[in-house]
Design an enzyme around this catalytic site. Structure first.
Site, PDB file in Angstrom:
ATOM      1  N   GLY A 129       0.815  -1.286  -0.024  1.00  0.00           N
ATOM      2  CA  GLY A 129       0.021   0.019  -0.119  1.00  0.00           C
ATOM      3  C   GLY A 129       0.850   1.330  -0.100  1.00  0.00           C
ATOM      4  O   GLY A 129       0.412   2.345  -0.704  1.00  0.00           O
ATOM      5  N   THR A 130       1.969   1.279   0.701  1.00  0.00           N
ATOM      6  CA  THR A 130       2.798   2.132   0.851  1.00  0.00           C
ATOM      7  C   THR A 130       3.530   2.788  -0.502  1.00  0.00           C
ATOM      8  O   THR A 130       3.420   3.865  -1.023  1.00  0.00           O
ATOM      9  CB  THR A 130       3.933   2.081   1.859  1.00  0.00           C
ATOM     10  OG1 THR A 130       3.267   1.575   3.157  1.00  0.00           O
ATOM     11  CG2 THR A 130       4.775   3.338   1.912  1.00  0.00           C
ATOM     12  N   ASN A 165      -7.634   4.023   9.101  1.00  0.00           N
ATOM     13  CA  ASN A 165      -7.124   2.844   9.962  1.00  0.00           C
ATOM     14  C   ASN A 165      -7.379   2.725  11.244  1.00  0.00           C
ATOM     15  O   ASN A 165      -7.444   1.342  11.921  1.00  0.00           O
ATOM     16  CB  ASN A 165      -5.643   2.643   9.484  1.00  0.00           C
ATOM     17  CG  ASN A 165      -4.955   3.727   9.740  1.00  0.00           C
ATOM     18  OD1 ASN A 165      -5.162   4.775   9.049  1.00  0.00           O
ATOM     19  ND2 ASN A 165      -3.823   3.583  10.547  1.00  0.00           N
ATOM     20  N   GLN A 181      -7.664  -0.001   3.938  1.00  0.00           N
ATOM     21  CA  GLN A 181      -8.592  -0.275   4.877  1.00  0.00           C
ATOM     22  C   GLN A 181      -9.879  -0.726   4.239  1.00  0.00           C
ATOM     23  O   GLN A 181     -10.608  -1.245   4.957  1.00  0.00           O
ATOM     24  CB  GLN A 181      -8.752   0.632   6.146  1.00  0.00           C
ATOM     25  CG  GLN A 181      -7.405   0.547   6.782  1.00  0.00           C
ATOM     26  CD  GLN A 181      -6.910  -0.757   7.478  1.00  0.00           C
ATOM     27  OE1 GLN A 181      -7.580  -1.569   7.594  1.00  0.00           O
ATOM     28  NE2 GLN A 181      -5.676  -0.768   8.051  1.00  0.00           N
ATOM     29  N   HIS A 238      -2.071  -7.635   2.347  1.00  0.00           N
ATOM     30  CA  HIS A 238      -2.181  -8.310   3.708  1.00  0.00           C
ATOM     31  C   HIS A 238      -3.221  -7.633   4.636  1.00  0.00           C
ATOM     32  O   HIS A 238      -3.404  -8.162   5.599  1.00  0.00           O
ATOM     33  CB  HIS A 238      -0.694  -8.272   4.434  1.00  0.00           C
ATOM     34  CG  HIS A 238      -0.395  -6.700   4.842  1.00  0.00           C
ATOM     35  ND1 HIS A 238      -0.454  -6.423   6.262  1.00  0.00           N
ATOM     36  CD2 HIS A 238       0.179  -5.576   4.191  1.00  0.00           C
ATOM     37  CE1 HIS A 238      -0.173  -5.039   6.312  1.00  0.00           C
ATOM     38  NE2 HIS A 238       0.179  -4.585   5.126  1.00  0.00           N
ATOM     39  N   THR A 241      10.596  -7.394 -12.033  1.00  0.00           N
ATOM     40  CA  THR A 241       9.735  -9.023 -12.258  1.00  0.00           C
ATOM     41  C   THR A 241       8.848  -8.991 -11.395  1.00  0.00           C
ATOM     42  O   THR A 241       8.783  -8.766  -9.893  1.00  0.00           O
ATOM     43  CB  THR A 241      10.585  -9.963 -12.204  1.00  0.00           C
ATOM     44  OG1 THR A 241      11.955  -9.645 -12.998  1.00  0.00           O
ATOM     45  CG2 THR A 241      10.081 -11.231 -12.547  1.00  0.00           C
ATOM     46  N   CYS A 290       3.672   4.882  22.599  1.00  0.00           N
ATOM     47  CA  CYS A 290       4.681   4.763  23.461  1.00  0.00           C
ATOM     48  C   CYS A 290       6.017   3.746  22.789  1.00  0.00           C
ATOM     49  O   CYS A 290       7.001   3.961  23.181  1.00  0.00           O
ATOM     50  CB  CYS A 290       4.222   4.327  24.712  1.00  0.00           C
ATOM     51  SG  CYS A 290       2.964   5.565  25.492  1.00  0.00           S
TER      52      CYS A 290
HETATM   53  N1  PLP Z   1      -2.685   3.001   4.311  1.00  0.00           N
HETATM   54  C1  PLP Z   1      -3.389   2.554   5.060  1.00  0.00           C
HETATM   55  C2  PLP Z   1      -4.633   3.268   5.528  1.00  0.00           C
HETATM   56  C3  PLP Z   1      -3.049   1.664   5.953  1.00  0.00           C
HETATM   57  O1  PLP Z   1      -3.683   1.000   7.060  1.00  0.00           O
HETATM   58  C4  PLP Z   1      -1.780   0.945   5.726  1.00  0.00           C
HETATM   59  C5  PLP Z   1      -1.054  -0.230   6.517  1.00  0.00           C
HETATM   60  O2  PLP Z   1      -1.509  -0.153   7.804  1.00  0.00           O
HETATM   61  C6  PLP Z   1      -1.024   1.518   4.638  1.00  0.00           C
HETATM   62  C7  PLP Z   1      -1.343   2.508   3.960  1.00  0.00           C
HETATM   63  C8  PLP Z   1       0.265   0.894   4.404  1.00  0.00           C
HETATM   64  O3  PLP Z   1      -0.042  -0.425   3.427  1.00  0.00           O
HETATM   65  P1  PLP Z   1       1.045  -1.532   3.588  1.00  0.00           P
HETATM   66  O4  PLP Z   1       1.634  -1.988   4.901  1.00  0.00           O
HETATM   67  O5  PLP Z   1       0.875  -2.499   2.527  1.00  0.00           O
HETATM   68  O6  PLP Z   1       2.525  -0.728   3.018  1.00  0.00           O
END
Ligand code: PLP
Length: 402
Positions: free
Chosen positions: A72-73, A151, A179, A201, A237, A325
């Protein structure tokens, strides 16, 4: 499975059917989908099938709109950086104060690089002010990036309406739907959303695979250059086994959509109602009328979320805390602070996130043990006396569920 896992917004268990779909692609079917021989062709066809499965879950118009990424990132970064490169004369971005760090940290970095970022604020229930948004939209904005579902609280943002508004102003719209995907119906072809991020995931596929949806015709600049993979839009790839697993997970998510929005929602509501009825000075955070069916974020005033987590863990219960924390910071979560939740409550927030594997017996066990845990911790709290809370300047917050 050992223990009670209520941390599905952090990551999910890979569905066994997903594992089964993936396994042959490590051994017998190991070809490179770009190769011209039959080892490659067979895998290429399986990747194509996975693309169609993702397309169907998203309601996308065409399979070419699905770009496989590593997470996702990466999808979030690609969407935002692509727009800045594709429209170099536009130097401004609109996002929100409650995005995931995948978007927020990038935006903070981009500010250092000279871009202007507008962070939309939320109210006490995590809702956006579309009036403020509308005033910010203009031809200097390269991209709007707003998450579909938060999230931490599960709060849903009106991204379809926001995408319409962005388009009317000639601005691209990206949503981080990491999410949301798999938990609520999505039909992209009937929206003006230009780009969408998802992550395997979070929907019972493996870690290390994601998707960037890119509407046909949207100007795009790749983040990774090199090979011609993904029609030249994401070199490297393909992670074939994981892509095939993600495709299967999308198919399963579509089949489970009604269950997710009835049974999972019912269990979430049972959990929340059970806790709020038995634990004094606790309240649900976020937009409780408009949120994901699997998420409940509850603030327990005058105690630390991390302490609750540690004691829950002793009972084999896994959840997550909004306090940071463990990362060395004493600041509570940015989402809680953005909603104006006082420190005395924001430090004690716990996110429970369910999945289609969660059972009623598990929920009932949590409802049984949590009141004792909170009561035990409050005997140690400097803010809690024999007759309940002692005076503190920030105690007066009361959420309004309008
Ligand atoms: N965006 C949201 C809203 C998420 O909750 C998360 C992961 O917790 C991410 C992006 C990042 O996804 P990834 O872990 O696949 O990079």
């Amino acid at each position: 499975m050992d223990g009670i896992y209520l941390d599905n917004n952090a990551t999910t268990r890979v569905d066994e059917a997903v594992v089964a779909a993936m396994l042959p692609y490590f051994t017998e079917q190991f070809g490179n989908p770009s190769s011209l021989h039959s080892f490659g062709n067979k895998v290429g066809l399986a990747v194509k099938k996975a693309r169609l499965q993702v397309q169907e879950l998203l309601g996308a118009e065409h399979e070419s709109e699905i770009i496989f990424t590593s997470c996702g990132t990466e999808s979030d970064s690609t969407a935002i950086l692509s727009s800045l490169k594709a429209f170099p004369e536009r130097r401004e971005i609109i996002t929100t104060t409650v995005e995931h760090p995948a978007v927020l940290s990038l935006c903070q970095y981009l500010e250092k690089e000279g871009y202007k970022v507008h962070y939309l604020k939320v109210d006490g229930n995590g809702r956006l002010d579309l009036g403020e948004y509308s005033r910010l939209l203009n031809e200097r904005i390269a991209i709007v990036s707003v998450m579909w579902a938060n999230n931490e609280t599960g709060t849903l943002f009106p991204v379809m309406e926001m995408a319409e508004m962005a388009h009317a102003a000639g601005v691209l719209f990206h949503t981080d739907a990491v999410q949301a995907v798999g938990k609520m119906p999505i039909d992209l072809k009937n929206t003006k959303i230009d780009m969408l991020s998802l992550s395997g995931h979070k929907l019972h596929a493996p870690k290390g695979v994601g998707v960037l949806y890119l509407r046909r015709g949207v100007r795009f600049r790749p983040l990774l250059r090199g090979g011609h993979q993904e029609r030249g839009r994401r070199a490297g790839t393909e992670n074939t086994a994981s892509i095939i697993g993600l495709g299967k997970a999308c198919e399963l998510a579509l089949d489970a959509m009604v269950f997710e929005n009835t049974e999972v929602r019912r269990l979430r509501d049972r959990l929340e109602a059970g806790i709020l009825a038995t634990v004094p000075r606790s309240f649900a955070t976020g937009d409780v009328k408009n949120r994901l069916p699997n998420t409940s974020n509850i603030a327990f005033e005058f105690i630390e979320g991390e302490a609750i987590l540690l004691l829950l863990n002793k009972f084999g219960i896994a959840a997550s805390s909004g306090s940071a924390c463990t990362s060395g910071s004493l600041e509570p979560s940015h989402v809680m602070r953005a909603m104006g939740i006082p420190y005395t409550a924001a430090h004690g927030t716990i996110r429970f996130s369910l999945s289609r594997y969660t059972t009623e017996a598990e929920i009932d066990r949590v409802i049984q043990v949590l009141p004792q845990i909170v009561a035990q911790l409050r005997t140690l709290s400097p803010y809690w006396g024999e007759n309940g809370p002692v005076e503190s300047p920030e105690q007066s917050f009361s959420p309004v569920y309008a």
